[in-house]
Write an enzyme that holds these catalytic residues in place. Structure first.
Site, PDB file in Angstrom:
ATOM      1  N   TYR A  86      30.374  20.988  58.806  1.00  0.00           N
ATOM      2  CA  TYR A  86      31.188  21.876  57.955  1.00  0.00           C
ATOM      3  C   TYR A  86      32.490  21.185  57.555  1.00  0.00           C
ATOM      4  O   TYR A  86      32.856  21.151  56.376  1.00  0.00           O
ATOM      5  CB  TYR A  86      31.488  23.176  58.713  1.00  0.00           C
ATOM      6  N   LYS A 111      33.856  20.021  53.769  1.00  0.00           N
ATOM      7  CA  LYS A 111      35.112  20.478  53.170  1.00  0.00           C
ATOM      8  C   LYS A 111      36.021  19.294  52.813  1.00  0.00           C
ATOM      9  O   LYS A 111      36.822  19.369  51.883  1.00  0.00           O
ATOM     10  CB  LYS A 111      35.816  21.455  54.118  1.00  0.00           C
TER      11      LYS A 111
HETATM   12  N1  LIG Z   1      37.270  32.655  56.490  1.00  0.00           N
HETATM   13  C1  LIG Z   1      37.887  31.545  56.855  1.00  0.00           C
HETATM   14  O1  LIG Z   1      38.561  31.486  57.902  1.00  0.00           O
HETATM   15  C2  LIG Z   1      37.832  30.328  55.971  1.00  0.00           C
HETATM   16  C3  LIG Z   1      38.658  29.262  56.297  1.00  0.00           C
HETATM   17  C4  LIG Z   1      38.633  28.127  55.506  1.00  0.00           C
HETATM   18  C5  LIG Z   1      37.785  28.057  54.432  1.00  0.00           C
HETATM   19  N2  LIG Z   1      36.981  29.109  54.133  1.00  0.00           N
HETATM   20  C6  LIG Z   1      36.090  28.961  52.977  1.00  0.00           C
HETATM   21  O2  LIG Z   1      36.290  30.041  52.083  1.00  0.00           O
HETATM   22  C7  LIG Z   1      35.088  30.287  51.357  1.00  0.00           C
HETATM   23  C8  LIG Z   1      34.773  31.757  51.425  1.00  0.00           C
HETATM   24  O3  LIG Z   1      34.572  32.082  52.796  1.00  0.00           O
HETATM   25  P1  LIG Z   1      34.714  33.558  53.374  1.00  0.00           P
HETATM   26  O4  LIG Z   1      35.283  33.423  54.729  1.00  0.00           O
HETATM   27  O5  LIG Z   1      35.322  34.442  52.378  1.00  0.00           O
HETATM   28  O6  LIG Z   1      33.144  33.875  53.551  1.00  0.00           O
HETATM   29  P2  LIG Z   1      32.300  35.214  53.487  1.00  0.00           P
HETATM   30  O7  LIG Z   1      33.150  36.421  53.622  1.00  0.00           O
HETATM   31  O8  LIG Z   1      31.164  34.989  54.421  1.00  0.00           O
HETATM   32  O9  LIG Z   1      31.761  35.216  51.970  1.00  0.00           O
HETATM   33  C9  LIG Z   1      30.821  34.303  51.535  1.00  0.00           C
HETATM   34  C10 LIG Z   1      30.419  34.646  50.106  1.00  0.00           C
HETATM   35  O10 LIG Z   1      29.508  33.642  49.653  1.00  0.00           O
HETATM   36  C11 LIG Z   1      28.258  34.236  49.320  1.00  0.00           C
HETATM   37  N3  LIG Z   1      27.203  33.319  49.723  1.00  0.00           N
HETATM   38  C12 LIG Z   1      26.876  32.906  50.972  1.00  0.00           C
HETATM   39  N4  LIG Z   1      25.810  32.106  50.935  1.00  0.00           N
HETATM   40  C13 LIG Z   1      25.450  32.008  49.625  1.00  0.00           C
HETATM   41  C14 LIG Z   1      24.395  31.344  48.927  1.00  0.00           C
HETATM   42  N5  LIG Z   1      23.471  30.603  49.598  1.00  0.00           N
HETATM   43  N6  LIG Z   1      24.311  31.458  47.593  1.00  0.00           N
HETATM   44  C15 LIG Z   1      25.218  32.211  46.906  1.00  0.00           C
HETATM   45  N7  LIG Z   1      26.228  32.867  47.506  1.00  0.00           N
HETATM   46  C16 LIG Z   1      26.325  32.771  48.845  1.00  0.00           C
HETATM   47  C17 LIG Z   1      28.223  35.559  50.088  1.00  0.00           C
HETATM   48  O11 LIG Z   1      27.388  36.533  49.490  1.00  0.00           O
HETATM   49  P3  LIG Z   1      25.813  36.633  49.836  1.00  0.00           P
HETATM   50  O12 LIG Z   1      25.684  36.545  51.317  1.00  0.00           O
HETATM   51  O13 LIG Z   1      25.385  37.946  49.262  1.00  0.00           O
HETATM   52  O14 LIG Z   1      25.155  35.492  49.129  1.00  0.00           O
HETATM   53  C18 LIG Z   1      29.691  35.973  49.983  1.00  0.00           C
HETATM   54  O15 LIG Z   1      29.933  36.535  48.716  1.00  0.00           O
HETATM   55  C19 LIG Z   1      34.022  29.372  51.968  1.00  0.00           C
HETATM   56  O16 LIG Z   1      33.843  28.224  51.183  1.00  0.00           O
HETATM   57  C20 LIG Z   1      34.611  28.999  53.321  1.00  0.00           C
HETATM   58  O17 LIG Z   1      34.156  27.761  53.791  1.00  0.00           O
HETATM   59  C21 LIG Z   1      36.975  30.242  54.874  1.00  0.00           C
END
Ligand SMILES: NC(=O)c1ccc[n+]([C@@H]2O[C@H](COP(=O)([O-])OP(=O)(O)OC[C@H]3O[C@@H](n4cnc5c(N)ncnc54)[C@H](OP(=O)(O)O)[C@@H]3O)[C@@H](O)[C@H]2O)c1
Length: 274
Positions: A157, A161
């Site tokens: 992961y 990133k």
């Molecule tokens: N949360 C954190 O602490 C954090 C920290 C650093 C970076 N990030 C980054 O921020 C971004 C968003 O993360 P989040 O925490 O908001 O995640 P999240 O709440 O799990 O949301 C993920 C989103 O992506 C969609 N998704 C997942 N797999 C997919 C696929 N195969 N095809 C199309 N859509 C897909 C999901 O919808 P469906 O499941 O319906 O497809 C959902 O809309 C990510 O890139 C993550 O790496 C998050």
């Protein structure tokens, strides 16, 4: 018309728009009058988002249900958005796998790369061409604080990133003369379903948790101003520490901290800076 809509509207493509950071970004764009093309897999969540934004903000929301980890997904998005005047791509959808790399399922790790790297790379290529042809627009990539260094227990992961951080930094320079603003948003720990589903008790780590709305605002505000942005002071310090001290130290430190915070294993990684 708001400045933001004038610069990055009238339509924005947001991947992973239905929950977490992507949902907050979609809401803030809609509040600015930008129409949304929301991409995710779950159709119920897409319909809920569409109703919420259209009723709440008077914008139009197109939904595309697609698994972006599939090899033809970017072509599908290209075709389904061809009739819209897209001014912004938010490449946000991503997944994480935690645990020791050698114990993780290789198919899950390959799927992670397809979603976290291949999809944003292909989509940014498609939309960079369209945006540069119209002479204005933006691309917001979502990387992670973990993209600033290798992180044991989320090795693949964090590597995915790092790719996004590097791609976005370079495209910021390449696309600026063509009128296209590129920013990489690298959140630290953010309260979303992704984090809720991890086998890690983050309360055992010296990190702060941010609200997705705050993270989304920082990312959108940085467009056109910064190539990279990390929300929160503590996270900024973490992002910069490996430029001030030997890079191997924070790598080992995060491995140690994460191994102690895991809820499904007692295996600890030692912290021994050399
Ligand atoms: N949360 C954190 O602490 C954090 C920290 C650093 C970076 N990030 C980054 O921020 C971004 C968003 O993360 P989040 O925490 O908001 O995640 P999240 O709440 O799990 O949301 C993920 C989103 O992506 C969609 N998704 C997942 N797999 C997919 C696929 N195969 N095809 C199309 N859509 C897909 C999901 O919808 P469906 O499941 O319906 O497809 C959902 O809309 C990510 O890139 C993550 O790496 C998050």
């Amino acid at each position: 018309m708001s400045n933001f809509k004038e610069k990055y509207g009238p339509w924005a493509v947001v991947t992973g728009a239905t929950t977490g950071i992507g949902k907050s970004i979609s809401k803030q764009l809609a509040a600015d009058g930008v129409n949304i093309i929301a991409v995710a897999r779950n159709e119920t969540n897409l319909s809920t988002l569409k109703a919420e934004l259209e009723v709440g903000h008077g914008v139009t929301v197109d939904t595309i249900s697609a698994d972006l980890s599939l090899s033809d997904a970017s072509n599908v998005i290209a075709e389904k958005t061809a009739h819209r005047d897209v001014g912004l791509l938010v490449a946000n959808a991503g997944i994480e796998n935690d645990g020791f790399f050698i114990e993780n399922d290789i198919n899950a790790e390959s799927k992670l790369l397809a979603l976290n790297i291949q999809s944003p790379m292909q989509l940014s290529h498609i939309f960079a061409q369209r945006l540069s042809a119209r002479g204005k627009g933006g691309i917001l990539f979502v990387s992670s604080l973990f993209g600033y260094q290798g992180v044991p227990l989320v090795a693949n992961y964090s590597a995915s990133k790092a790719y996004i951080l590097s791609l976005g930094e370079a495209l910021n320079v390449e696309l600026r003369p063509l009128g296209v603003d590129v920013t990489v948003l690298s959140p630290g720990l953010t309260k979303t379903p992704m984090v809720d589903n991890m086998a890690i008790d983050f309360s055992k780590m010296p990190i702060t948790t941010h609200d997705p709305a705050m993270v989304a605002r920082v990312g959108l505000n940085a467009l056109g101003k910064k190539a990279t942005v990390v929300p929160g002071l503590i996270n900024k310090i973490y992002a910069w520490e490996n430029r001030l001290i030997p890079r191997s130290w924070p790598v080992k430190l995060f491995g140690f901290l994460l191994s102690r915070a895991r809820t499904n294993s007692d295996a600890e990684i030692e912290f021994r800076p050399e």
